[in-house]
Design an enzyme around this catalytic site. Structure first.
Site, PDB file in Angstrom:
ATOM      1  N   GLU B  75       0.833  -1.208   0.000  1.00 57.40           N
ATOM      2  CA  GLU B  75       0.000   0.000   0.000  1.00 57.40           C
ATOM      3  C   GLU B  75       0.868   1.259   0.000  1.00 57.40           C
ATOM      4  OE1 GLU B  75      -0.706  -2.681   1.716  1.00 57.40           O
ATOM      5  OE2 GLU B  75      -2.744  -3.183   1.092  1.00 57.40           O
ATOM      6  N   HIS B 144     -10.338  -6.873   8.933  1.00 58.88           N
ATOM      7  CA  HIS B 144     -10.876  -6.478   7.631  1.00 58.88           C
ATOM      8  C   HIS B 144     -12.186  -5.706   7.758  1.00 58.88           C
ATOM      9  CE1 HIS B 144      -8.226  -9.864   6.829  1.00 58.88           C
ATOM     10  NE2 HIS B 144      -8.179  -9.515   5.562  1.00 58.88           N
TER      11      HIS B 144
END
Lengths: 398, 342, 83
Positions: B75, B144
């Site tokens: 990321e 998540h």
């Protein structure tokens, strides 16, 4: 909380004009309170430093409640507050709070306790902010409303219910709250006057032609904003007549007459919204006609816009009521307690007048004296009215 | 692949098509890629796999690997690359799988993207759009499932948006690409399958105003993103009980549209704030504070918040459901505020 | 300045003195002192305000001409040369 009229029992603090640490002088305006007579600016009786403010804005407190601590020069940090200012006036000033109104009944806070600013009580009524705003706008008493909100809080719905329950009354009240308050104040003062004061009445027709001619000449030479009203001459004449008959000026208190050196003339002023108040022009005897005119204009305009000061309301030593050109011929006025005299003037009328064997048309005014027979007798009253008459014959001397 | 065209039902009103939130997002991408050749999409699995939530399915085939780029699993690196590309004049769309993983790129977003325009004295804009999924409900456990929108909404220099309707899924992307500042777009995972109708001609929507999704007079439900459909259902239930709830969809989480919120509170005098984020220091806290600051005297009851229970999102379905705001708990909170009797 | 403007100035000035009165409902020929309860102080304030706005001098002997709306307007027209 000073007494701003003989029958004032309580006042609501609207605004502090000073904060702790401010240096103030005698006569400075320290706060604004709302009473039945409207919004009044309260002046300090002391010179010193503001130590502590004890009453919060919005609080309604009885007369003589300690509102602030003022440390006078040379005084140490005040552990014990000075006596409530208005109850210890300088000798030259009349006691504005006297005669003492009936002692405030509980649950009023004890006036003498020098407590810190009141803390919100834990049993404070719960009111939602929006409901509180509506309660204030409608002039309702929150203690009469039952709350249905969380924790018993008063909500908008509760306020609306309370308003519709007392619809006709509430509406009338909110439309005319101040007017009714003034009416009540007048009612109390006048009822007390008629109950306690043994009035005597005297009247005198005063030839006004010299005074009015003089005034017309005087005014024709003046710019419009500097012109005088004839009531200024009457006020000044009353103040000067008091020098000859001092018993007319002052207060009747605790079974004796308390005179005043200065003449603070209360001017009966009708308000457009209804009602009447009689604030004072200070020391009329010591002022020139121009100064009296200026003071009168200022006072009437402020009275009509609710901008009076505490001393103006609390310390007239004699009252003058003038019906003006649209009034009646004469008036039998009622003394405003604790004063001892009131002078009334009817309208100026033209009438046949005999003098030195000749009859002519003259402009005259009917002057009336309402006297407190406890403080003076008719003979002295007659001397007083005659003095007013004779002063009006030499207007240039006023 | 032309999902929208394929989905046209025979009975649809003229000019109106049935679609989903996911398909509307894809249509927005296709539109942007066609209209502006500076636009490109990159992120993990956005190409060959079609995106973690299948938003970009088919775009690689249509626009080619130059404009729909799969990136390595970092990321920090690909968000940073997007910032560089934006600063250099491109209009990148960077997809991060979920907000949970975006924390690895937080330094790039907060320290670079949000500050460059400011620190360059207005010379270096970062017209970047970072899309990420957020929220719980799919039983993918704590790492998540969190709703960390407020982490970004805290930072000056970026705009934070949360499309909660099909119109906004279709319309927000293009407008976001026109913004000289980086825009972080949150797509709640439970919205992708949302079905509905949309005008065939639907296009860009503004990013400046909250929307009143349902008008009401008794209470304001202020919400955004994944909690909007739950709040709408709650309002429906409340209506059956005679309570008229107004539902505000914030749409943009930074800058907040105070005016719309305060106007609604001034009308209803009660507010419930529904936020899938946690309550402590959350977006709900910010909104409650603004209401208290600017509309205290309009309030007829305390502001109430319905937020996620302050635990990491649980894995088991019943616990996950219990942890999240639900239509029933929203309606309960509203009812308590309106129907109190001492 | 035309007659209409003068009338507006007169009304605006009166409104400051008697804000509760609907001046549009007042007949131009009624005596203002009676109709809207003006005392000598009100009248003086009214004249002073007109004097300051329009820079006209109003002699005390003319006061009686300014006791109706029409009278005021007529008087001020003469004084200001308005048409």
């Amino acid at each position: 909380m000073p007494s701003l009229g003989a029958d004032m029992e309580a006042g609501t603090l609207v605004e502090w004009r000073v904060k702790p640490g401010d240096a103030i002088h005698r006569g400075d305006i320290i706060c604004e309170v709302v009473t039945e007579k409207g919004d009044i600016e309260v002046e300090s009786w002391l010179t010193g430093t503001v130590e502590q403010l004890l009453v919060q804005v919005g609080q309604k407190v009885p007369v003589k409640t300690l509102m602030a601590l003022i440390r006078t020069e040379g005084e140490g940090a005040a552990a014990v507050p000075p006596a409530p200012a208005p109850s210890a006036p300088a000798p030259s000033a009349p006691a504005p709070s006297a005669p003492a109104p009936p002692a405030p009944t509980p649950p009023a806070p004890t006036p003498s306790a020098p407590l810190p600013a009141p803390q919100p009580s834990s049993e404070r009524t719960r009111i939602s902010p929006a409901a509180r705003k509506r309660i204030e706008a409608a002039g309702l008493d929150a203690s009469t409303i039952v709350g249905s909100g969380i924790g018993g809080a008063i909500t908008i719905a509760d306020v609306e219910k309370a308003m519709s329950a007392s619809q006709p009354a509430a509406r009338a009240e909110s439309e005319a709250t101040s007017v009714t308050a003034i009416r009540r104040a007048i009612a109390r003062a006048m009822a007390r006057s008629k109950r306690e004061i043994p009035h005597y009445y005297l009247s005198q027709t005063i030839d006004m032609s010299r005074a009015l001619s003089w005034l017309e000449r005087e005014n024709s030479a003046r710019e419009l904003p500097r012109r005088l009203l004839y009531s200024v001459l009457l006020l000044k004449a009353v103040a000067l007549a008091v020098r000859e008959v001092p018993e007319m000026n002052g207060f009747w208190q605790d079974d004796h007459w308390i005179g005043s050196d200065a003449v603070h003339a209360g001017v009966a002023t009708s308000l457009r919204s209804g009602g009447l108040i009689a604030p004072a022009i200070h020391d009329v005897g010591g002022k020139s006609l121009d100064e009296v005119m200026h003071a009168l204009q200022d006072l009437v305009n402020r009275a009509r816009s609710s901008g009076l000061r505490s001393s103006e309301l609390s310390d007239p030593t004699i009252t003058v009521t003038s019906l003006g050109e649209r009034g009646c011929d004469s008036v039998m006025p009622i003394i405003y307690p604790p004063q001892v005299a009131i002078v009334g003037f009817g309208r100026v009328v033209e009438q046949a007048w005999a003098e030195n064997g000749m009859v002519g048309a003259r402009r005259v005014i009917h002057a009336t004296l309402g006297g407190d027979h406890r403080a003076s007798d008719g003979h002295r009253g007659a001397l007083f009215l005659r003095a007013v008459d004779s002063l009006m014959q030499s207007p240039e001397q006023l | 692949m032309t999902a929208i065209a394929a989905a046209v039902p025979p009975a649809a009103m003229p000019g109106v098509v049935k679609t989903t939130y996911r398909d509307a997002l894809r249509a927005a991408h296709r539109d942007a890629l066609r209209r502006d050749d500076r636009v490109f999409l990159m992120g993990e699995d956005v190409g060959r796999y079609g995106g973690c939530y299948a938003v970009s399915l088919g775009l690689l085939e249509e626009f080619g690997p130059e404009r729909v780029r799969d990136t390595p699993l970092s990321e920090l690196a690909f968000v940073g690359a997007g910032i560089g590309a934006a600063a250099a004049g491109m209009r990148p769309i960077v997809e991060v799988m979920t907000v949970n993983f975006s924390l690895l790129a937080l330094d790039q977003i907060v320290n670079s993207a949000a500050t460059l325009l400011h620190m360059s004295g207005g010379q270096c804009a970062v017209p970047l759009v970072i899309r990420m999924a957020t929220g719980a409900g799919r039983q993918v456990a704590a790492q998540h499932s969190h709703s960390l929108e407020v982490w970004y909404a805290h930072v000056p220099g970026i705009r934070v948006v949360a499309p909660a309707t099909i119109e906004d899924a279709r319309g927000m992307l293009w407008t976001a690409l026109q913004d000289p500042d980086p825009v972080v777009m949150f797509e709640h995972v439970m919205l992708y399958n949302l079905e509905g109708e949309i005008a065939e001609t639907a296009g860009a929507t503004d990013l400046d105003h909250a929307a009143v999704r349902r008008e009401g007079s008794d209470i304001s439900i202020v919400t955004y993103g994944g909690c909007l459909p739950k709040s709408m259902r709650a309002a429906e239930t409340l209506a059956a009980d005679g309570i008229s709830a107004e539902v505000i969809d914030l749409r943009t989480l930074r800058p907040l549209d105070d005016e719309t919120i305060l106007k609604s509170v001034a009308k209803t005098h009660r507010a419930v704030i529904v936020d899938e984020g946690w309550r402590s220091c959350g977006l709900s806290a910010e909104i409650a504070a603004r209401i208290a600051e600017s509309a205290l005297y309009e309030l007829d009851a305390p502001v109430v918040r319905v937020c996620t229970v302050e635990v990491p999102i649980p894995y088991p379905r019943h616990l996950e459901e219990a942890a999240l705001p639900q239509a029933a708990s929203i309606a309960d909170a509203a009812r308590r505020l309106v129907n109190h009797h001492g | 300045m035309n007659e209409q403007e003068l009338r507006e100035i007169v009304k605006r000035t009166l409104h400051r003195i008697a804000p509760e009165v609907d001046l549009d409902s007042i007949d131009g020929k009624t005596d203002l002192r009676e109709e809207i309860d003006l005392d000598s102080m009100d009248l003086l304030n009214f004249f002073v305000a007109l004097h300051e706005q329009l820079k006209v001098d109003i002699a005390e002997t003319d006061y009686s001409r300014l006791t109706t709306l029409d009278g005021c307007v007529q008087y001020l027209r003469e004084k200001t040369g308005a048409v």
